[in-house]
Each structure stands twice: as structure tokens, then as C-alpha cells.
Design a protein around this motif. Structure first.
Motif, PDB file in Angstrom:
ATOM      1  N   VAL A 237      67.301 -27.031 -24.545  1.00  0.00           N
ATOM      2  CA  VAL A 237      66.474 -27.227 -23.351  1.00  0.00           C
ATOM      3  C   VAL A 237      67.335 -27.090 -22.101  1.00  0.00           C
ATOM      4  N   ASP A 238      66.911 -26.225 -21.190  1.00  0.00           N
ATOM      5  CA  ASP A 238      67.659 -25.970 -19.962  1.00  0.00           C
ATOM      6  C   ASP A 238      67.127 -26.880 -18.851  1.00  0.00           C
ATOM      7  N   PHE A 239      67.968 -27.768 -18.362  1.00  0.00           N
ATOM      8  CA  PHE A 239      67.554 -28.675 -17.298  1.00  0.00           C
ATOM      9  C   PHE A 239      68.749 -29.051 -16.439  1.00  0.00           C
ATOM     10  N   ASP A 240      68.454 -29.420 -15.190  1.00  0.00           N
ATOM     11  CA  ASP A 240      69.496 -29.915 -14.287  1.00  0.00           C
ATOM     12  C   ASP A 240      69.466 -31.434 -14.189  1.00  0.00           C
ATOM     13  N   ALA A 241      68.322 -32.016 -14.512  1.00  0.00           N
ATOM     14  CA  ALA A 241      68.193 -33.481 -14.485  1.00  0.00           C
ATOM     15  C   ALA A 241      67.296 -33.928 -15.630  1.00  0.00           C
ATOM     16  N   LEU A 242      67.635 -35.060 -16.206  1.00  0.00           N
ATOM     17  CA  LEU A 242      66.879 -35.641 -17.311  1.00  0.00           C
ATOM     18  C   LEU A 242      66.423 -37.036 -16.913  1.00  0.00           C
ATOM     19  N   ILE A 243      65.110 -37.249 -16.947  1.00  0.00           N
ATOM     20  CA  ILE A 243      64.558 -38.576 -16.692  1.00  0.00           C
ATOM     21  C   ILE A 243      64.207 -39.199 -18.037  1.00  0.00           C
ATOM     22  N   LEU A 244      64.879 -40.298 -18.342  1.00  0.00           N
ATOM     23  CA  LEU A 244      64.607 -41.025 -19.583  1.00  0.00           C
ATOM     24  C   LEU A 244      63.601 -42.136 -19.300  1.00  0.00           C
ATOM     25  N   GLU A 245      62.467 -42.111 -19.980  1.00  0.00           N
ATOM     26  CA  GLU A 245      61.528 -43.232 -19.903  1.00  0.00           C
ATOM     27  C   GLU A 245      61.925 -44.219 -20.986  1.00  0.00           C
ATOM     28  N   THR A 246      62.596 -45.283 -20.584  1.00  0.00           N
ATOM     29  CA  THR A 246      63.151 -46.247 -21.520  1.00  0.00           C
ATOM     30  C   THR A 246      62.226 -47.443 -21.685  1.00  0.00           C
ATOM     31  N   TYR A 247      62.641 -48.383 -22.519  1.00  0.00           N
ATOM     32  CA  TYR A 247      61.817 -49.561 -22.780  1.00  0.00           C
ATOM     33  C   TYR A 247      61.975 -50.607 -21.679  1.00  0.00           C
ATOM     34  N   GLY A 248      60.930 -51.403 -21.489  1.00  0.00           N
ATOM     35  CA  GLY A 248      61.004 -52.604 -20.672  1.00  0.00           C
ATOM     36  C   GLY A 248      61.723 -52.437 -19.352  1.00  0.00           C
ATOM     37  N   SER A 249      62.793 -53.200 -19.178  1.00  0.00           N
ATOM     38  CA  SER A 249      63.546 -53.193 -17.920  1.00  0.00           C
ATOM     39  C   SER A 249      64.669 -52.161 -17.928  1.00  0.00           C
ATOM     40  N   GLY A 250      64.507 -51.127 -18.752  1.00  0.00           N
ATOM     41  CA  GLY A 250      65.490 -50.042 -18.766  1.00  0.00           C
ATOM     42  C   GLY A 250      66.388 -50.033 -19.979  1.00  0.00           C
TER      43      GLY A 250
END
Length: 340
Positions: A237-250
């Protein structure tokens, strides 16, 4: 002098009509839509209307559409006191968030609204949403606009655009602002929450930036993610930024291979952002064992931003070609009222 409002139609349920034979909702043209709202003529303002060339269901909206809409509004910015955008509900918060960053020092209202039922439906919510959105756009204080930001108006509430998120597909209360109060509440009168409104610099002009970098990937963390899956993702996957949707408070699962892969991505210049899957609350990176390692790596905190705002802000900052060491600082800094 009479105020002027530009009503911009982009598509969505509000401007659709049900096909009598199939029951499927089909696009409606702007003139027919306006005919369904005769009370528009009773508003004490000059209301001009314009439709984008190819109105879309909001599920088909893309960043290029945000850019087109922003360019359109900016090209007519000096001609009008405010703007009301009719937009489908599914991606309204994404578009509103994007425009909130693309416009800096915004000195006029840009109010998004739409409806859960087509304007011709006997129980439609379109009439109240459109008429009140226009009234809010017309609000003034000492001859200046009261609202100087991008907002989403729905079901008696105006929310800051980059604080809004869609929460229901079948209730009239389709939107919420989990981490920030409503800017305006509509009842018998309009109640403006004046202390929380954004205040522009009256000595500076409004500016618009067309530039966005769309190479941003959003990944929701879940218990079934394994090393091979993540390695393949990083490889192909080609990306410049990755947003991780994590659990709870991160928080995230504690695996050495994950930390190694995240560190390798950072060394390649990839931006990694930690946002919570929770509708409300805040990322508190480092207070739990499950996020200490992210904090140690210097992963960027999404704080209390919505996913929509985090995605739009990332595309905007990357598009501005911010210096490598400035990106984290700018992302974690409040630019348009998007975080605490």
C-alpha cells in the motif's frame, strides 16, 4: 443593504425524488428542489443558487470535489455574506472538515446541511434544515457575520464542521458533536453559544488553499490483525501518512513485530497518527501499557479529533508540504477549533 446568500447544491438525498416504478431515489434538479421550498422567497435576503455541474450522492464525493467546491466558494467569496451548501449526509462531515482547513481566517459562514428524506416527502426534514441554515448564515453582530466558520446544521443544531460526525442513517438526528458543544441551537429562537465561536482576525483576509495530498490511509485496529497481514499492507500500500484507529484512549496490542514495522515506516518518512475508535473521548497516549510504546516511538496523537477531521487535517498539512519536523507539532496544535 440587503444581505446576499449563495445556496450551493452538490447532490444528496435532499435533492432526490423516488422513481414511481422502481421506488429507487434518483437525482432531482435544483430548480425543482427550490420549487419545493416556497418559503425561501419569504426570507429577507437575496438568495442566489448554483449547482455543481454533476451533483452526486455523497458516497461518491472525493477530495477533488472538496477542491472544486472550495474553489467555487472562494471565487464568489466577496459577493456574498454567507454560503449554504446542500450535501448528502454520508460524507458531509468529511467535506465540512476538509473545507474548514482549506479556508484560513474564515470571515463568513459556510453552513452545510441536507436531509434524511427527500424534499418532496411529506415528512421531510429538508425544509427546516435548509431554512434554518440560511437564517444562521444571515446572523450578524454589529454588522459582521456572527458565524465565521464551517458548520454542519442538522435537526436543530449547528455543529462545528470539523467536530461533527454522522451517527444515524435512519433518525432525523443524523449528526452529533461528541467532544464539543453545539454552536447554535434552534428552538423558538436561535440560541448562539457565542463564547465558543471562532473569532477571525478582522485585519487579515480570508485565504484558501487548494492543495491536498490524498495519499493517506485509514486503518482500523482489530483483534484479528496479524504480522503477515500488517507486513503485506506495509509492502503493497502506497501512502504518505497512516491513521491508526486504535482502541479506547489510544491503546493497541503489544507485539514487538508491530513496533518494529511502525518504526521502519517512520524511518521512511511516513507520518503515523493515533486516533480512537470511540465516538467520544480523547487519546491519552502513554498512560496505559497498550499505548506506552506508541508514545515512545513519537507517534502523533489525534487527541479528541473525529476521524473525519484527522483525515482532512492530514491531507491538508501534507498538501502544504510542512517541514518534516513541523508536521507533528502542527497536527497536535489546534488550527480551526478541531481539538481541545
Amino acid at each position: 443593504m440587503q444581505q446576499k446568500i449563495l445556496l450551493v447544491y452538490t447532490g444528496g438525498t435532499i435533492g432526490m425524488v423516488k422513481d414511481s416504478s422502481s421506488g429507487v431515489l434518483l437525482p432531482f434538479d435544483l430548480e425543482n428542489l427550490l420549487d419545493q421550498i416556497p418559503k425561501l422567497h419569504s426570507i429577507n435576503a437575496e438568495i442566489d443558487t448554483i449547482s455543481v455541474p454533476n451533483p452526486k450522492d455523497s458516497a461518491d464525493m472525493q477530495p477533488s470535489d472538496w477542491q472544486f467546491l472550495g474553489d467555487l466558494i472562494y471565487s464568489k467569496f466577496m459577493q456574498y455574506n454567507g454560503f449554504v451548501v446542500l450535501h448528502g449526509t454520508d460524507t458531509m462531515s468529511y467535506t465540512a472538515s476538509a473545507l474548514s482547513f482549506m479556508f484560513s481566517n474564515l470571515r463568513k459562514p459556510i453552513i452545510f446541511t441536507g436531509s434524511q428524506l427527500p424534499v418532496g416527502d411529506i415528512r421531510t426534514d429538508a425544509l427546516e434544515n435548509v431554512l434554518t441554515a440560511i437564517q444562521i448564515a444571515l446572523l450578524q453582530e454589529n454588522g459582521n457575520p456572527s458565524i465565521n466558520e464551517v458548520g454542519v446544521y442538522f435537526d436543530s443544531h449547528l455543529y462545528r464542521g470539523n467536530r461533527s460526525t454522522k451517527i444515524s442513517s435512519d433518525r432525523f438526528k443524523a449528526f452529533s458533536s461528541p467532544n464539543f458543544p453545539a454552536l447554535v441551537t434552534s428552538g423558538v429562537s436561535l440560541k448562539v453559544n457565542e463564547p465558543i465561536l471562532l473569532k477571525p482576525n478582522i485585519n487579515r483576509a480570508t485565504k484558501f488553499s487548494h492543495d491536498l495530498n490524498t495519499k493517506v490511509f485509514l486503518l482500523k485496529i482489530h483483534p484479528a490483525i496479524d504480522q503477515l497481514m500488517f507486513e503485506q499492507f506495509c509492502k503493497f500500500v502506497d501512502f504518505d501518512a497512516l491513521i491508526l484507529e486504535t482502541y479506547g484512549s489510544g491503546t493497541i496490542f503489544s507485539q514487538d513485530w508491530l513496533l518494529i514495522l511502525l518504526q521502519k515506516m517512520q524511518e521512511k518518512g511516513k507520518k503515523i497518527i493515533n486516533c480512537s475508535q470511540c465516538v467520544s473521548g480523547i487519546v491519552k497516549q502513554g498512560i496505559y501499557e497498550g499505548s506506552k510504546q506508541l508514545n515512545a516511538l513519537g507517534i502523533i496523537s489525534g487527541k479528541d479529533m473525529t476521524t473525519e477531521a484527522a483525515l482532512a487535517k492530514t491531507m491538508y498539512l501534507l498538501g502544504q508540504k510542512s517541514a518534516e519536523n513541523d508536521f507533528k507539532m502542527q497536527f497536535e496544535t489546534d488550527l480551526r477549533g478541531e481539538l481541545y
